[in-house]
Design a protein around this motif. Structure first.
Motif, PDB file in Angstrom:
ATOM      1  N   ALA A  45       0.836  -1.204   0.000  1.00 47.42           N
ATOM      2  CA  ALA A  45       0.000   0.000   0.000  1.00 47.42           C
ATOM      3  C   ALA A  45       0.871   1.255   0.000  1.00 47.42           C
ATOM      4  N   PHE A  46       1.966   1.226   0.763  1.00 47.11           N
ATOM      5  CA  PHE A  46       2.865   2.376   0.788  1.00 47.11           C
ATOM      6  C   PHE A  46       3.528   2.584  -0.574  1.00 47.11           C
ATOM      7  N   THR A  60       1.053  10.259   0.452  1.00 48.37           N
ATOM      8  CA  THR A  60       1.480   9.030   1.115  1.00 48.37           C
ATOM      9  C   THR A  60       2.300   9.340   2.365  1.00 48.37           C
ATOM     10  N   GLY A  61       3.218  10.281   2.256  1.00 49.41           N
ATOM     11  CA  GLY A  61       4.002  10.680   3.426  1.00 49.41           C
ATOM     12  C   GLY A  61       3.127  11.289   4.509  1.00 49.41           C
ATOM     13  N   GLY A  82       2.681   9.691   8.126  1.00 51.78           N
ATOM     14  CA  GLY A  82       2.987  10.495   9.310  1.00 51.78           C
ATOM     15  C   GLY A  82       1.793  10.603  10.246  1.00 51.78           C
ATOM     16  N   ALA A  83       0.602  10.754   9.684  1.00 53.16           N
ATOM     17  CA  ALA A  83      -0.606  10.814  10.513  1.00 53.16           C
ATOM     18  C   ALA A  83      -0.838   9.493  11.235  1.00 53.16           C
ATOM     19  N   LEU A  84      -0.591   8.381  10.554  1.00 56.71           N
ATOM     20  CA  LEU A  84      -0.748   7.068  11.189  1.00 56.71           C
ATOM     21  C   LEU A  84       0.255   6.898  12.328  1.00 56.71           C
ATOM     22  N   LEU A  85       1.493   7.304  12.113  1.00 53.19           N
ATOM     23  CA  LEU A  85       2.497   7.225  13.184  1.00 53.19           C
ATOM     24  C   LEU A  85       2.137   8.131  14.357  1.00 53.19           C
ATOM     25  N   ALA A  86       1.629   9.329  14.059  1.00 56.55           N
ATOM     26  CA  ALA A  86       1.211  10.237  15.128  1.00 56.55           C
ATOM     27  C   ALA A  86       0.035   9.644  15.906  1.00 56.55           C
ATOM     28  N   PHE A  87      -0.907   9.016  15.199  1.00 51.25           N
ATOM     29  CA  PHE A  87      -2.059   8.387  15.838  1.00 51.25           C
ATOM     30  C   PHE A  87      -1.624   7.242  16.749  1.00 51.25           C
ATOM     31  N   LEU A  88      -0.689   6.411  16.257  1.00 51.19           N
ATOM     32  CA  LEU A  88      -0.166   5.328  17.082  1.00 51.19           C
ATOM     33  C   LEU A  88       0.607   5.871  18.292  1.00 51.19           C
TER      34      LEU A  88
END
Length: 106
Positions: free
Chosen positions: A40-41, A52-53, A57-63
């Motif tokens: 997917a990436f 994509t970046g 980044g939003a997914l990493l911030a959410f985690l």
């Protein structure tokens, strides 16, 4: 006596095979999820690297927010829905990583 020994060996073999099958299925699930995320990436990077970046980044911030919510001291009052969703997502991701690490899938 021979029947009880044969029955015990049969049960032991069934448990061994069942455990092996479950381990293989669990490792394949973890590897499949990791492969799907990588594909997917790559697909997204070919289409639009900026989006994509940003999504990555939003997914990493959410985690990261979920991990912070899980590890910080509890405060009185109700936890918000976003905080609960982030904490749950972090816990599931941590379990997947821990399982993959422990079974030697990575």
């Amino acid at each position: 006596m021979i029947r009880s020994v044969g029955s015990s060996l049969k049960e032991l073999l069934e448990e061994f095979i069942g455990e092996a099958v479950l381990t293989v299925v669990a490792c394949l699930a973890v590897l499949g999820l990791a492969l799907a995320l990588v594909l997917a990436f790559v697909w997204g990077w070919e289409r639009n690297p900026l989006v994509t970046g940003g999504v990555g980044g939003a997914l990493l911030a959410f985690l990261g927010y979920g991990g912070w919510e899980l590890l910080r001291p509890a405060r009185p009052g109700r936890r918000g829905r976003l905080a609960g969703a982030a904490a749950t997502t972090f816990a599931v991701a941590a379990l997947f990583v821990a399982h993959g690490w422990s079974c030697g899938c990575f």
